[in-house]
Write a protein that holds these residues in place. Structure first.
Motif, PDB file in Angstrom:
ATOM      1  N   ASP A 193       1.245  -1.569  -0.008  1.00  0.00           N
ATOM      2  CA  ASP A 193      -0.163   0.251   0.176  1.00  0.00           C
ATOM      3  C   ASP A 193       1.099   1.388  -0.064  1.00  0.00           C
ATOM      4  N   GLN A 194       0.352   2.338  -0.810  1.00  0.00           N
ATOM      5  CA  GLN A 194       1.283   3.633  -1.148  1.00  0.00           C
ATOM      6  C   GLN A 194       0.192   4.216   0.284  1.00  0.00           C
ATOM      7  N   VAL A 195       0.604   5.134   1.582  1.00  0.00           N
ATOM      8  CA  VAL A 195       0.305   5.249   2.341  1.00  0.00           C
ATOM      9  C   VAL A 195       0.861   6.739   2.678  1.00  0.00           C
ATOM     10  N   SER A 196      -0.295   7.848   3.665  1.00  0.00           N
ATOM     11  CA  SER A 196       0.551   8.789   4.132  1.00  0.00           C
ATOM     12  C   SER A 196      -0.276   8.061   5.447  1.00  0.00           C
ATOM     13  N   VAL A 197       1.101   8.669   6.882  1.00  0.00           N
ATOM     14  CA  VAL A 197       1.099   8.076   7.990  1.00  0.00           C
ATOM     15  C   VAL A 197       1.445   9.502   8.838  1.00  0.00           C
ATOM     16  N   THR A 198       0.069   9.706   9.733  1.00  0.00           N
ATOM     17  CA  THR A 198       0.879  11.209  10.417  1.00  0.00           C
ATOM     18  C   THR A 198       1.498  10.576  12.121  1.00  0.00           C
ATOM     19  N   LEU A 199       3.046  11.852  11.512  1.00  0.00           N
ATOM     20  CA  LEU A 199       3.500  11.095  13.601  1.00  0.00           C
ATOM     21  C   LEU A 199       3.292  11.745  14.717  1.00  0.00           C
ATOM     22  N   SER A 200       3.871  11.529  15.557  1.00  0.00           N
ATOM     23  CA  SER A 200       3.780  12.252  16.081  1.00  0.00           C
ATOM     24  C   SER A 200       5.025  11.723  17.275  1.00  0.00           C
ATOM     25  N   GLY A 201       5.080  12.637  18.351  1.00  0.00           N
ATOM     26  CA  GLY A 201       7.230  11.707  19.736  1.00  0.00           C
ATOM     27  C   GLY A 201       8.188  12.342  18.623  1.00  0.00           C
ATOM     28  N   ILE A 202       8.108  12.604  17.194  1.00  0.00           N
ATOM     29  CA  ILE A 202       9.637  12.737  17.006  1.00  0.00           C
ATOM     30  C   ILE A 202       9.448  14.520  15.763  1.00  0.00           C
ATOM     31  N   ASP A 203      10.885  15.029  15.762  1.00  0.00           N
ATOM     32  CA  ASP A 203      10.453  16.113  15.468  1.00  0.00           C
ATOM     33  C   ASP A 203      10.731  16.377  13.773  1.00  0.00           C
ATOM     34  N   ILE A 204      10.122  16.735  13.299  1.00  0.00           N
ATOM     35  CA  ILE A 204      10.536  17.108  11.508  1.00  0.00           C
ATOM     36  C   ILE A 204      11.696  17.217  11.671  1.00  0.00           C
ATOM     37  N   GLN A 205      11.998  17.975  11.404  1.00  0.00           N
ATOM     38  CA  GLN A 205      13.579  17.703  11.280  1.00  0.00           C
ATOM     39  C   GLN A 205      15.060  17.163  11.175  1.00  0.00           C
ATOM     40  N   ASN A 206      14.465  15.917  12.190  1.00  0.00           N
ATOM     41  CA  ASN A 206      15.106  14.608  11.935  1.00  0.00           C
ATOM     42  C   ASN A 206      14.319  13.627  10.780  1.00  0.00           C
ATOM     43  N   VAL A 207      13.161  13.798  10.189  1.00  0.00           N
ATOM     44  CA  VAL A 207      13.372  12.492   9.606  1.00  0.00           C
ATOM     45  C   VAL A 207      13.192  13.585   7.430  1.00  0.00           C
ATOM     46  N   PHE A 208      13.812  12.916   7.222  1.00  0.00           N
ATOM     47  CA  PHE A 208      13.988  12.521   5.829  1.00  0.00           C
ATOM     48  C   PHE A 208      13.999  11.550   4.419  1.00  0.00           C
ATOM     49  N   VAL A 209      13.840  12.296   3.695  1.00  0.00           N
ATOM     50  CA  VAL A 209      13.243  11.208   2.925  1.00  0.00           C
ATOM     51  C   VAL A 209      14.342  10.264   2.653  1.00  0.00           C
ATOM     52  N   GLY A 210      13.652   9.115   2.613  1.00  0.00           N
ATOM     53  CA  GLY A 210      15.116   7.584   1.910  1.00  0.00           C
ATOM     54  C   GLY A 210      15.088   7.185   3.700  1.00  0.00           C
TER      55      GLY A 210
END
Length: 676
Positions: free
Chosen positions: A539-556
């Motif tokens: 499945d191709q999904v869109s996931v809403t995350l909490s508990g982590i900063d967006i600046q610490n997540v990257f493509v790949g």
């Protein structure tokens, strides 16, 4: 010293002058110094005694509360839980430990102290099932056995005649009379009267509910306590998949590839219009806008090319998405760019696909320019095959420009067949379809053109797509979700989009963001912009995350199962096939690794062996260089940690592409991962 207004003691009369502005320093009788009001000043000698008495009173209240808690929960003592820092665990083991503890608490509640849980989990190497079994067996053995007063086990039955109660050792015991086996039924481990079950609803205490960890009968019903072994909360992934998707159509992701200007977007846009996925109002709008720009033939391409730059330049730059339904499948289109400058985007789209549609321009001279060396027809076909796509449909587009010539169709098919066979496609997995994206001929309905009907008796393009086999979804493997987009959602948290390569993802799950190895929680997820509670592999999904900063997540990056984590490394071994290189590959050769959505600089640090292309046997150890069309085992090193899997473990995450100077020079399979 500045002057202050004594606001509390001031009396406000009706004739108060409201023109007075706050902050002005004026001389008034009401302007008194705070020193005149001693009740507002802090006195250490006076307040220290009050604070000490408050703390003493507060400590007494806490001790009373703790005593009450000890009486009600004698087995729970949080003070004896271990400090995780004293265990000297690394970050990964600590995450696995906390994940196991959360699952154990869900099953056992607070009946077992933390130190016992932690020691048991560590002793069994973070295996939840083994730890749970040991704790349950230990508690069962420690539970004191009550002496049996009667060799015959008491049976709790309800009869219309009131049973006499005989007291033995100050404990009531029910003796059943007039037993009637025909009216006795067994429900949840207890025998009850069938008439009472049908006639009136029995009043079951909360402790007997199946939701509780055990079921205990009333004292007057039985003197033996009935316990049920706690079961794991997790549902079998295959069973969950069959329950959720068993009645739905299979999801099929198809990537549309081909040389630039082959008509990929127009073909898919016309197909969507024929399927009724685009309203007439929207299509009329595209027609009028394309006329103003002098590109009326691009009106169908605008269905998938949505950005202004794509429409102005007349080429696809990013992967367009659309969906439609056939008789047996729900098809999601991934329209990949054909221009050589956007090959990385094409690789991202091909990495998400199950099958591929190769679009060929049949116009005289156009097929040759796209198929010869330097054209994207060859490169795209090699890329999708290297990324694991084995089923291919070839749409011979724009055949109306040759008056539906059978000779032209056969010429293109013969050239492509030999090349696709060399690329690794089986003849049985490749289907050729003549069509026209601009006129819509042979797309959704059987052909009507007389020139085509004379020699073509095969299926239309929609039937070919409906006939594709859906790959088996590896839902039973640990969760692996590759991130290919990050964006800010409308609510709290942020969203990541990507493909679930393996496993199952539920709303509320805890996931590990790798290679950073930070824990996050899934607040919500959606599939094709529709909210869902669960998503599966493929499945191709869109996931809403909490508990982590967006600046610490990257493509790949990869969302991983917290217990069975994805391997993270900077050095791995791969078996590669070299396509075309201008200079031979030597030790230290710099390349760009394309791995799902990740693009990372790397070096070929070691040439380990040269292999035979047919048998795979070692021809030469430690070769000095690698030339065109050679097969070899090499060692690659990247500058920062990346998430990779061995091909034998997870095929979906075991493939890599090597590119240099805008050209794909090799494709490979990960054979070994080194600890770094």
């Amino acid at each position: 010293m500045s002057r202050h207004r004594n606001v509390r003691n001031r009396s406000y009369s009706d004739d108060y002058d409201y023109d007075d502005v706050y902050g002005h320093s004026v001389e008034e009788d009401s302007c008194l110094s705070p020193g005149d009001n001693s009740q507002f000043l802090y006195d250490r000698s006076r307040n220290q005694q009050a604070i000490s008495s408050f703390l003493e009173q507060h400590s007494n209240i806490e001790e009373e509360a703790e005593d009450e808690a000890d009486v009600s929960r004698p087995s729970l003592d949080r003070r004896d839980s271990l400090d995780l820092r004293s265990l000297h665990l690394d970050e990964a083991d600590e995450v696995r430990l906390m994940s196991c503890l959360d699952e154990l608490r869900n099953v056992l509640g607070d009946s077992i102290s933390d130190n016992i849980l932690i020691q048991t989990v560590i002793n069994h190497n973070y295996d939840f099932n083994k730890a749970l079994d040991e704790i349950l067996n230990t508690n069962q053995s420690k539970e004191p056995k009550k002496p049996k007063l009667d060799p015959v086990k008491p049976v709790v039955l309800v009869d219309n005649v009131k049973a006499p109660v005989i007291t033995i050792a100050d404990k009531p015991k029910v003796i059943a009379t007039k037993l009637e086996p025909k009216t006795a039924g067994v429900i949840k481990g207890f025998k009850v009267d069938a008439s009472s079950e049908s006639g009136s609803r029995s009043h079951t205490p909360r402790s007997q509910s199946p939701a509780a960890g055990y079921m205990s009968p009333k004292p007057e019903q039985s003197e033996e306590r009935v316990t049920f072994k706690a079961k794991e909360n997790k549902i079998d992934p295959n069973l969950q998949y069959s329950n959720e998707r068993g009645s739905q159509k299979d999801h099929l992701y198809i990537v549309v590839i081909g040389h630039v200007d082959a008509g990929k977007s127009t073909l898919m846009g016309r197909l969507l219009c024929e399927m009724g996925e685009v309203s007439q109002r929207t299509l009329h709008k595209y027609e009028q806008e394309s006329k103003k720009m002098g590109k009326q033939s691009f009106m169908y391409a605008w269905v998938l090319d949505e950005t202004g730059e794509e429409r102005v330049r007349g080429i696809t730059m990013d992967v367009g998405r659309a969906q439609f339904e056939t008789k047996t499948k729900k098809v999601i289109i991934l329209d990949a760019p054909g221009h050589a400058d956007f090959i990385p985007n094409m690789i991202t789209g091909a990495g998400q696909a199950d099958v591929a549609l190769l679009v060929i321009d049949a116009t005289t001279g156009e097929f040759e320019s796209g198929f010869e060396l330097g054209g994207q027809t060859r490169e795209h076909a090699l890329l999708v095959r290297s990324l694991g796509v084995s089923q291919l449909a070839v749409a011979i587009n724009k055949l109306d420009t040759t008056n539906w010539s059978q000779e032209r169709f056969d010429e293109i098919v013969n050239k492509l067949k030999s090349f696709l066979k060399q690329a690794g496609f089986k003849d049985s997995d490749v289907t050729f379809v003549p069509c026209s994206g601009l006129t819509g001929e042979n797309l959704v309905h059987p052909p009507t053109e007389a020139g085509l009907l004379e020699w073509y008796k095969g299926p239309c393009l929609l039937d070919v797509i409906d006939g594709f086999n859906v790959p088996e979804r590896p839902v039973a493997k640990p969760l692996r979700l590759t991130i290919n987009d990050i964006f800010k959602g409308t609510g709290s948290g942020f969203c990541v989009a990507g493909r679930i390569e393996t496993g199952v993802l539920n709303k509320g799950d805890k996931v590990l963001v790798c290679p950073l190895k930070e824990m996050a929680e899934v607040k919500s997820l959606s599939i094709n912009d529709m909210p869902n509670n669960v998503a599966f592999a493929g499945d191709q999904v869109s996931v809403t995350l909490s508990g982590i900063d967006i600046q610490n997540v990257f493509v790949g990056y990869v969302l991983s199962d917290p217990v069975q984590q994805v391997p993270v490394t900077t050095r791995f071994e791969a078996r590669i096939v070299v396509f075309n290189v201008k200079t031979p590959i030597t030790k230290g050769y710099p390349v760009l690794i394309h791995y799902q959505s990740l693009v990372e600089p790397a070096n070929i640090v070691k040439l380990k062996a040269l292999l035979n292309k047919s048998t795979g046997e070692v021809v030469k150890k430690r070769p000095r260089c690698l030339g065109n069309n050679s097969v070899a085992v090499v060692e690659l090193e990247v500058g920062r940690p990346v998430c990779v899997e061995r091909y034998k473990d997870v095929k979906e995450l075991g493939r890599v592409m090597l590119r240099v100077a805008g050209a794909t020079i090799a494709a490979g399979l990960v054979t070994d991962i080194y600890n770094t």
